[in-house]
Design a protein around this motif. Structure first.
Motif, PDB file in Angstrom:
ATOM      1  N   LEU A  92      10.510  -1.851  -4.994  1.00 61.84           N
ATOM      2  CA  LEU A  92       9.219  -2.653  -5.611  1.00 61.84           C
ATOM      3  C   LEU A  92       9.752  -3.710  -5.756  1.00 61.84           C
ATOM      4  N   GLY A  93      10.885  -4.036  -6.738  1.00 60.62           N
ATOM      5  CA  GLY A  93      11.141  -5.356  -7.734  1.00 60.62           C
ATOM      6  C   GLY A  93      11.366  -6.358  -6.570  1.00 60.62           C
ATOM      7  N   GLY A  94      12.554  -6.069  -4.820  1.00 58.18           N
ATOM      8  CA  GLY A  94      12.733  -6.501  -3.926  1.00 58.18           C
ATOM      9  C   GLY A  94      11.411  -7.512  -3.630  1.00 58.18           C
ATOM     10  N   MET A  95      10.572  -6.535  -2.931  1.00 57.55           N
ATOM     11  CA  MET A  95       8.789  -6.637  -2.858  1.00 57.55           C
ATOM     12  C   MET A  95       8.712  -7.681  -3.726  1.00 57.55           C
ATOM     13  N   LEU A  96       8.250  -7.215  -4.592  1.00 58.65           N
ATOM     14  CA  LEU A  96       7.520  -8.561  -5.789  1.00 58.65           C
ATOM     15  C   LEU A  96       8.636  -9.841  -5.531  1.00 58.65           C
ATOM     16  N   ILE A 115      10.632  -5.927   4.094  1.00 57.60           N
ATOM     17  CA  ILE A 115      11.762  -5.368   2.916  1.00 57.60           C
ATOM     18  C   ILE A 115      10.587  -3.808   3.316  1.00 57.60           C
ATOM     19  N   ALA A 116       9.275  -3.923   2.717  1.00 58.81           N
ATOM     20  CA  ALA A 116       8.430  -2.674   2.873  1.00 58.81           C
ATOM     21  C   ALA A 116       9.365  -0.979   4.222  1.00 58.81           C
ATOM     22  N   PRO A 126       1.443   0.567   1.378  1.00 59.46           N
ATOM     23  CA  PRO A 126      -0.538   0.170   1.281  1.00 59.46           C
ATOM     24  C   PRO A 126      -0.810  -0.468   0.259  1.00 59.46           C
ATOM     25  N   ILE A 127      -0.394   0.123  -0.903  1.00 59.14           N
ATOM     26  CA  ILE A 127      -0.090  -1.034  -1.903  1.00 59.14           C
ATOM     27  C   ILE A 127       0.356  -2.182  -2.186  1.00 59.14           C
ATOM     28  N   VAL A 128       1.215  -2.177  -1.572  1.00 55.54           N
ATOM     29  CA  VAL A 128       1.861  -3.428  -1.423  1.00 55.54           C
ATOM     30  C   VAL A 128       1.355  -4.974  -0.612  1.00 55.54           C
ATOM     31  N   VAL A 129       0.794  -3.445   0.265  1.00 56.83           N
ATOM     32  CA  VAL A 129      -0.638  -4.676   1.314  1.00 56.83           C
ATOM     33  C   VAL A 129      -1.373  -5.127   0.100  1.00 56.83           C
ATOM     34  N   ALA A 130      -1.924  -4.135   0.149  1.00 58.69           N
ATOM     35  CA  ALA A 130      -3.590  -4.710  -1.285  1.00 58.69           C
ATOM     36  C   ALA A 130      -3.278  -6.197  -2.087  1.00 58.69           C
ATOM     37  N   VAL A 131      -1.797  -5.775  -2.585  1.00 58.82           N
ATOM     38  CA  VAL A 131      -1.599  -7.036  -3.679  1.00 58.82           C
ATOM     39  C   VAL A 131      -0.751  -8.311  -2.827  1.00 58.82           C
ATOM     40  N   SER A 132      -0.614  -8.119  -1.565  1.00 61.97           N
ATOM     41  CA  SER A 132      -0.503  -9.125  -1.157  1.00 61.97           C
ATOM     42  C   SER A 132      -1.465  -9.423  -1.074  1.00 61.97           C
TER      43      SER A 132
END
Length: 754
Positions: free
Chosen positions: A138-142, A361-362, A377-383
């Motif tokens: 998650l840190g890498g994605m953010l 990365i995800a 999907p959480i990361v997609v929504a944040v994006s």
């Protein structure tokens, strides 16, 4: 009959594996939706990238009120092309030379952002209940801002030529390079539960090696090749060549173990140094707009309302972390590198999103089986959320800076200004000379070493098998002879001093012990050349043979060094540097000498050039600057030896003949552009009628005496007096009750009313 049956079966098999009609229908569907939403968002005065995301959501299976695309893989296919073309376009605007010039600030800021956001993402992941490995991913994605989203936002907001935009682009490029390393580290941790130092070092070395090889070969070959075919390069041919080079380098990048996007960016950066860069950017713009829109539509298709409802709390928390964290770490990183407060804040506010590398990365975590299914999907929504907010935060940067400057304690403001001034203050002449000398020494060692290593690897992996197959007994010997002949010029160049005689004399005058660093640099350079030669011969035969023959051959080459060999290497280096600086040389005419001390330079007329719109005879180019205009290129039209009545317009490329001093004096005048964002948009400039009151500043004046055009920056179309419309004339005197019809900025011309 048999042939027809075979063709029919082949066609049926092709239809089963690749549905062309479905591919075209999906593309048509999303482009129609994209066109509708784009027009709507243009009407609402919103960035069109938001319209593309909305179109993607409407085309997705999650929106049940409209038909959805038949196969999402079709859209992914077009989107991948979009990423490649977008990164190629970014490379066209950000050459390697710009990257080197902005490198220090970009590397420090990117490293500060990546480390800070990695830590923040890891901590928030634990707070949200994610496991250790999930929090790490998650840190890498953010930690990675979206290059493509920022490019599109800057384009829509007309900010690409601002100072902070070039710094942001540099940070994004460095972040992309960090992302490659991060994926290696995360993969190692996921598989081995530890960081494999050797594997990480190999990945870093491999990336640097291929980047430099691509750069060397591309800069040495492409500009010369394009210039040799200049007369055949119309818009159609240039489009085919540039896109072929882009996709070819992207494919080669994948073959070397890197991404398509990295190869496309490298090719764009190489072409950015050529004199064709502006034309390539122009002819590829429609391709970039088309496939770039498909990419953003594909991002919108990932929006799933059910996931957003179920995980709304983590999505909001992570969105806030991304926005606040990127602003804080981005602004602080820029301040640490000596940028002004305004530039730092503008840069920080531009980085407030995550994008394509977060998805990559995800996907990596999912493929390794270490990432929980709900995180994707959480990361997609944040994006998507941060993509929506990006244009607004970019617009908020200037008001935020004004607020901070107004409320920042004077003591702190003074410290920031003093630090910025000290960080950007030029050093002494001797220190600058040492810095220039060390940079040249470092680049020569790195570039020639990598060329020699590349030649060694090619010889060992390709030449040796070929010669051994042809001549089993003498194959290794022939390989050694051919390889050494090819490597000899580069070995000699590596051993030759990087300093010039005049530079050594200046250093001697400034410091009696100047020769100590030069001796150390010489010893290091000679050792590197010898070690490369020993490595090659040891790989070809044995360590003992390699050491003995390598040392003998090295000293033989060094002692047989001739001035003619040196002159050949100087010519090769000169050609490389000329290709690298081709645009600058063409602009200044430094390498285009006509007669002694007279050069032909090509410079582009800027929008703030003082004689825009003037005829050549009234421009003062000859009387004030002493130069002559030999040609004017206006779009696809070339005006050779223009007459005195010819006018100068923004975007014209002037062929100017003059001395070095005259051209250098003229360049900033001709190419003048307003780097700051204009407060007037195209929608503020309209035709409007203004009723003049008795207090109007125009009353009693004529068009000439009021200096209408310069004072109000507006065009007078007509004067309405009663029911009569009068054409603008120098004899007309403005009177109360006149209605003047003008074209200009509504905010500025409102004062005409009185």
């Amino acid at each position: 009959m048999i042939l027809n049956l075979i063709l029919a079966n082949a066609a049926a098999a092709a239809t089963e594996t690749f549905n062309v009609e479905g591919l075209i229908s999906d593309l048509a569907f999303i482009l129609i939706l994209g066109a509708i939403t784009t027009l709507l968002f243009k009407w609402l005065k919103q960035p069109v990238v938001l319209g593309y995301i909305v179109a993607g959501f409407l085309a997705s299976p999650h929106f049940e009120y409209l038909p959805s695309v038949t196969t999402e893989d079709n859209i992914e296919f077009w989107a991948q092309i979009g990423i490649v073309v977008l990164l190629f376009s970014l490379g066209l605007e950000f050459s390697f030379k710009k990257l080197v010039n902005a490198g220090g600030s970009a590397v420090v800021t990117a490293l500060f952002i990546v480390c800070g956001m990695m830590g923040a993402g890891f901590a928030v992941g634990h707070v949200l209940g994610f496991s250790h490995i999930n929090s790490l991913f998650l840190g890498g994605m953010l930690s990675m801002s979206s290059t493509t989203i920022i490019i599109k936002a800057f384009t829509d907001l007309n900010l690409r030529h601002r100072k902070f935009a070039s710094l942001v682009f540099a940070v994004l490029i460095v972040e992309d390079l960090f992302a490659v390393l991060m994926m290696v580290i995360l993969s190692s941790i996921a598989i081995n539960n530890s960081v494999a130092g050797g594997e990480m070092l190999f990945s870093i070395s491999k990336l640097a090696f291929f980047l430099i090889i691509w750069f060397l070969v591309g800069v040495f070959v492409l500009p010369s090749l394009l210039n040799s075919q200049r007369r055949f390069l119309n818009s159609e041919t240039l489009l085919i060549i540039s896109m072929g080079l882009c996709l070819g380098m992207a494919v080669f990048s994948v073959a070397c173990g890197f991404s398509l996007a990295l190869g496309a960016f490298v090719m764009g950066s190489i072409l950015a140094g050529t004199s064709f860069a502006e034309r390539i950017e122009k002819v590829t713009l429609p391709v970039k707009d088309l496939f770039g829109s498909v990419f953003f539509i594909s991002v919108g298709m990932m929006v799933n309302p059910d996931i957003i409802v179920e995980y709304w709390a983590p999505i909001l928390v992570l969105s806030v972390v991304v926005i606040v964290g990127m602003i804080f770490f981005g602004t602080t990183g820029m301040l640490l590198t000596g940028q002004s407060l305004r530039v730092a804040i503008e840069s920080g506010f531009s980085l407030t999103q995550i994008g394509e590398f977060a998805f990559i990365i995800a996907s990596l975590g999912m493929s390794l089986g270490v990432l929980d299914a709900q995180i994707y999907p959480i990361v997609v929504a944040v994006s998507v959320i941060t993509t929506f907010t990006t244009p607004y935060f970019i617009r908020m940067a200037d008001p935020a800076c004004d607020f901070i400057e107004a409320h920042l304690p004077k003591r702190l403001h003074f410290l920031i200004d003093r630090y910025t001034k000290e960080a950007t203050t030029s050093a002494s002449a001797t220190r600058q000379l040492w810095s220039s000398l060390f940079k040249r020494y470092l680049w020569r060692v790195v570039l020639y070493s990598i060329v020699l290593i590349a030649l060694s690897l090619i010889s060992l992996n390709y030449l040796r098998p070929m010669f051994v197959g042809l001549f089993p007994s003498w194959g290794r010997f022939f390989t050694t002879i051919v390889s050494l002949v090819i490597m000899a010029p580069f070995l000699l160049a590596l051993t030759y001093p990087a300093s010039k005689k005049t530079e050594r004399e200046r250093l001697k005058a400034a410091n009696a012990h100047y020769d100590v660093p030069l001796i150390i640099m010489t010893i290091v350079r000679l050792l590197i050349a010898m070690l490369i030669l020993i490595y090659f011969l040891s790989s070809m035969y044995s360590m003992v043979v390699g050491c003995i023959i390598g040392v003998i051959l090295f000293f033989t080459l060094a002692l047989s060094f001739s001035k003619s060999a040196h002159r050949r290497m100087v010519r090769i280096e000169s050609r490389f540097m000329d290709n690298l600086n081709e645009r600058e040389l063409r602009r200044s005419g430094a390498k285009n000498r006509l007669v002694p001390n007279m050069h032909l330079a090509y410079m582009t007329v800027g929008y703030q050039c003082p004689f825009v719109g003037e005829q050549l005879k009234n421009s003062g180019l000859r009387s004030r600057f002493g130069v002559s205009v030999s040609s004017i290129q206006r779009g696809g039209t070339m005006i050779m030896v223009p007459g005195a009545e010819e006018r100068i317009f923004p975007g014209d490329v002037l062929g100017v003949i003059g001395t070095d001093e005259e051209i250098q004096k003229l360049l900033p005048v001709v190419e003048a552009n307003d780097d700051e964002q204009s407060e007037t948009t195209a929608t503020d400039v309209k035709l409007t009628g203004i009723l003049l009151k008795p207090s109007s500043p125009l009353i009693g004046k004529t068009i000439v005496s009021s200096n209408f055009r310069n004072n109000w920056e507006a065009l007078l179309v007509a004067v309405q007096r009663g029911s009569e419309y009068l054409q603008p004339d120098a004899s007309i005197v403005f009177t109360p009750g006149d209605t003047v019809w003008v074209v200009g900025d509504l905010n500025r011309i409102a004062a005409i009313e009185g």
